[in-house]
Design a protein around this motif. Structure first.
Motif, PDB file in Angstrom:
ATOM      1  N   ALA A  66       1.229   5.069  -0.758  1.00  0.00           N
ATOM      2  CA  ALA A  66       2.541   4.622  -1.233  1.00  0.00           C
ATOM      3  C   ALA A  66       3.117   3.498  -0.356  1.00  0.00           C
ATOM      4  N   ASP A  67       2.883   3.555   0.946  1.00  0.00           N
ATOM      5  CA  ASP A  67       3.404   2.511   1.836  1.00  0.00           C
ATOM      6  C   ASP A  67       2.703   1.167   1.622  1.00  0.00           C
ATOM      7  N   GLY A  68       1.570   1.201   0.955  1.00  0.00           N
ATOM      8  CA  GLY A  68       0.779  -0.006   0.787  1.00  0.00           C
ATOM      9  C   GLY A  68       1.432  -1.045  -0.111  1.00  0.00           C
ATOM     10  N   VAL A  69       2.340  -0.610  -0.978  1.00  0.00           N
ATOM     11  CA  VAL A  69       2.955  -1.553  -1.918  1.00  0.00           C
ATOM     12  C   VAL A  69       3.835  -2.548  -1.157  1.00  0.00           C
ATOM     13  N   ALA A  70       4.731  -2.022  -0.342  1.00  0.00           N
ATOM     14  CA  ALA A  70       5.604  -2.907   0.441  1.00  0.00           C
ATOM     15  C   ALA A  70       4.779  -3.698   1.460  1.00  0.00           C
ATOM     16  N   TRP A  71       3.750  -3.064   1.989  1.00  0.00           N
ATOM     17  CA  TRP A  71       2.891  -3.756   2.948  1.00  0.00           C
ATOM     18  C   TRP A  71       2.249  -4.990   2.310  1.00  0.00           C
ATOM     19  N   ALA A  72       1.687  -4.788   1.108  1.00  0.00           N
ATOM     20  CA  ALA A  72       1.022  -5.906   0.419  1.00  0.00           C
ATOM     21  C   ALA A  72       2.044  -6.969   0.012  1.00  0.00           C
ATOM     22  N   ALA A  73       3.247  -6.514  -0.404  1.00  0.00           N
ATOM     23  CA  ALA A  73       4.293  -7.457  -0.831  1.00  0.00           C
ATOM     24  C   ALA A  73       4.703  -8.382   0.307  1.00  0.00           C
ATOM     25  N   ALA A  74       4.540  -7.914   1.533  1.00  0.00           N
ATOM     26  CA  ALA A  74       4.949  -8.711   2.688  1.00  0.00           C
ATOM     27  C   ALA A  74       3.834  -9.605   3.210  1.00  0.00           C
ATOM     28  N   ARG A  75       2.630  -9.490   2.635  1.00  0.00           N
ATOM     29  CA  ARG A  75       1.528 -10.355   3.093  1.00  0.00           C
ATOM     30  C   ARG A  75       1.744 -11.765   2.546  1.00  0.00           C
ATOM     31  N   PRO A  76       1.502 -12.795   3.360  1.00  0.00           N
ATOM     32  CA  PRO A  76       1.760 -14.168   2.914  1.00  0.00           C
ATOM     33  C   PRO A  76       0.961 -14.522   1.658  1.00  0.00           C
ATOM     34  N   GLY A  77       1.644 -15.111   0.681  1.00  0.00           N
ATOM     35  CA  GLY A  77       0.967 -15.597  -0.522  1.00  0.00           C
ATOM     36  C   GLY A  77       0.622 -14.532  -1.538  1.00  0.00           C
ATOM     37  N   CYS A  78       1.000 -13.280  -1.298  1.00  0.00           N
ATOM     38  CA  CYS A  78       0.596 -12.193  -2.191  1.00  0.00           C
ATOM     39  C   CYS A  78       1.746 -11.709  -3.075  1.00  0.00           C
ATOM     40  N   GLU A  79       1.457 -11.529  -4.371  1.00  0.00           N
ATOM     41  CA  GLU A  79       2.376 -10.866  -5.302  1.00  0.00           C
ATOM     42  C   GLU A  79       1.696  -9.566  -5.743  1.00  0.00           C
ATOM     43  N   VAL A  80       2.503  -8.546  -6.012  1.00  0.00           N
ATOM     44  CA  VAL A  80       1.956  -7.196  -6.174  1.00  0.00           C
ATOM     45  C   VAL A  80       2.472  -6.517  -7.441  1.00  0.00           C
ATOM     46  N   PHE A  81       1.561  -5.791  -8.111  1.00  0.00           N
ATOM     47  CA  PHE A  81       1.916  -4.911  -9.233  1.00  0.00           C
ATOM     48  C   PHE A  81       1.226  -3.584  -8.952  1.00  0.00           C
ATOM     49  N   ALA A  82       2.001  -2.510  -8.773  1.00  0.00           N
ATOM     50  CA  ALA A  82       1.402  -1.221  -8.407  1.00  0.00           C
ATOM     51  C   ALA A  82       1.905  -0.120  -9.323  1.00  0.00           C
ATOM     52  N   VAL A  83       1.022   0.852  -9.590  1.00  0.00           N
ATOM     53  CA  VAL A  83       1.408   2.062 -10.322  1.00  0.00           C
ATOM     54  C   VAL A  83       1.187   3.224  -9.363  1.00  0.00           C
TER      55      VAL A  83
END
Lengths: 125, 246
Positions: free
Chosen positions: B213-230
């Motif tokens: 679950a913590d991975g969504v915000a983690w990925a969202a904060a990576r430079p250049g990355c946009e995220v879609f998670a279920v």
């Protein structure tokens, strides 16, 4: 209202070292998304503050006298700031049968692939 | 032209829009590179460079620059996730597959681009690199597989020169492990990352899935990355700038 002010200052003060931490100059982004304020909430925008890393402006959302959210209206466009304030939107999961060119998904096995939409697309061309 | 081949245990398809005859040769070279990458970096082949390193038959200074790059990427994601993402699970051999796939497919896309291809899509088992347009100047429409329904998508993304990768749990026996516990990762059903290149998109998606679950915000904060998670409650969390098709 009065007791809310120190909370806001502490929140902003907590973020400033994160911008300072980044050595490279960064541009200021005005695109920080602002979530819809809940019904009955009141928003107050802070002053635009210039820092060495770029401009900062926050919006505080109150419910009565209580701060329920602090949002970034302007923030330096630097990595640590993005890390400090990740913004996510929540939505409902939908199932679509849209027209697509290709499909992203975890297809670890060829069995899964055969069942998947991508196999249909590969067969089309 | 469209071509599908099974490499690295995955169906890899190349959809090349450009019609120049010499590009057919570039598609051959791209697949040849992928087969070579599999031979060199697969932990399932006893004679691969990865297996030889793992058996202690290669010294650090004997590594190829490519393997050194892959291992460097593995280390940086391992560090950035506090060990949730790892190329070496407890009790198992070296397995850099999670990085090798995206990295090798991005390189294959580079082979096409270097040969002059401007409009193509490479899909490696659901991880996608796009360039240009499928036609008419519009962006590529990349559907994200619905986590429960194999024949439905849950969002359609637009991509021109970029990459889309998804890490997910759809079926039993198919999972990413959390390197911190060695157990199957929990918390997310599916996480999709849009990034400028597939090396970043694939590793970030896998690392986010391992984090849970913590991975969504983690990925969202990576430079250049946009995220879609279920998540496992079937809630969708996404970044505001995700390139959703109209």
């Amino acid at each position: 209202m009065r007791r809310a002010v120190p909370v806001l200052l502490l929140t902003v003060a907590g973020l400033v070292p994160l911008w300072r931490f980044e050595a490279r100059p960064a541009s200021t982004s005005g695109t920080a998304a602002v979530a819809e304020a809940p019904a009955g909430a009141r928003t107050v925008d802070g002053e635009l503050i210039s820092t060495s890393e770029g401009d900062v402006q926050v919006r505080v959302v109150y419910s009565g006298d209580e701060i329920v959210a602090v949002q970034m209206l302007k923030q330096p466009d630097s990595g640590p700031t993005r890390r400090a304030v990740p913004i996510l939107q929540e939505e409902t999961l939908r199932a679509q049968s849209a027209d697509v060119d290709t499909v992203s998904g975890a297809t670890a096995t060829s069995e899964g692939y055969i069942a998947s939409l991508q196999s249909v697309l590969d067969g089309r061309g | 032209m469209r071509r599908v081949e099974q490499v690295m245990g995955l169906p890899i398809s190349v959809d090349l829009v450009d019609r120049e005859p010499e590009l057919a040769d570039a598609v051959e070279r791209a697949f040849a590179w992928l087969r070579a990458a599999d031979a060199r970096f697969s932990p399932f082949r006893a004679d691969s460079e990865v297996s030889r390193l793992d058996r202690g038959e290669l010294a650090e200074d004997e590594l190829s620059p490519d393997l050194a790059e892959v291992l460097g990427l593995c280390s940086s994601y391992e560090e950035a996730t506090g060990g949730a993402f790892t190329a070496r699970l407890p009790g198992r051999g070296l397995d850099p597959c999670a990085v090798v796939k995206g990295w090798a497919v991005q390189r294959a896309a580079g082979v096409l681009a270097d040969a002059g291809a401007r409009n193509f899509c490479v899909n490696a088992g659901g991880d996608v690199v796009t360039a240009g347009s499928p036609g008419g100047g519009r962006p590529w429409r990349v559907g994200v597989r619905h986590p429960d329904l194999a024949d439905r998508v849950c969002v359609v993304l637009e991509s021109r020169d970029g990459a889309v990768a998804t890490s997910a749990l759809y079926e039993r026996g198919q999972h990413v492990r959390d390197g911190r516990t060695g157990l199957p990762a929990r918390g997310l059903l599916s996480v999709t990352v849009v990034a400028p290149d597939l090396t970043t998109a694939d590793a970030t998606a896998t690392a986010a899935f391992a984090l849970g679950a913590d991975g969504v915000a983690w990925a969202a904060a990576r430079p250049g990355c946009e995220v879609f998670a279920v998540d496992s409650e079937r809630r969708v969390l996404r970044t505001p700038a995700l390139p959703v098709a109209a």
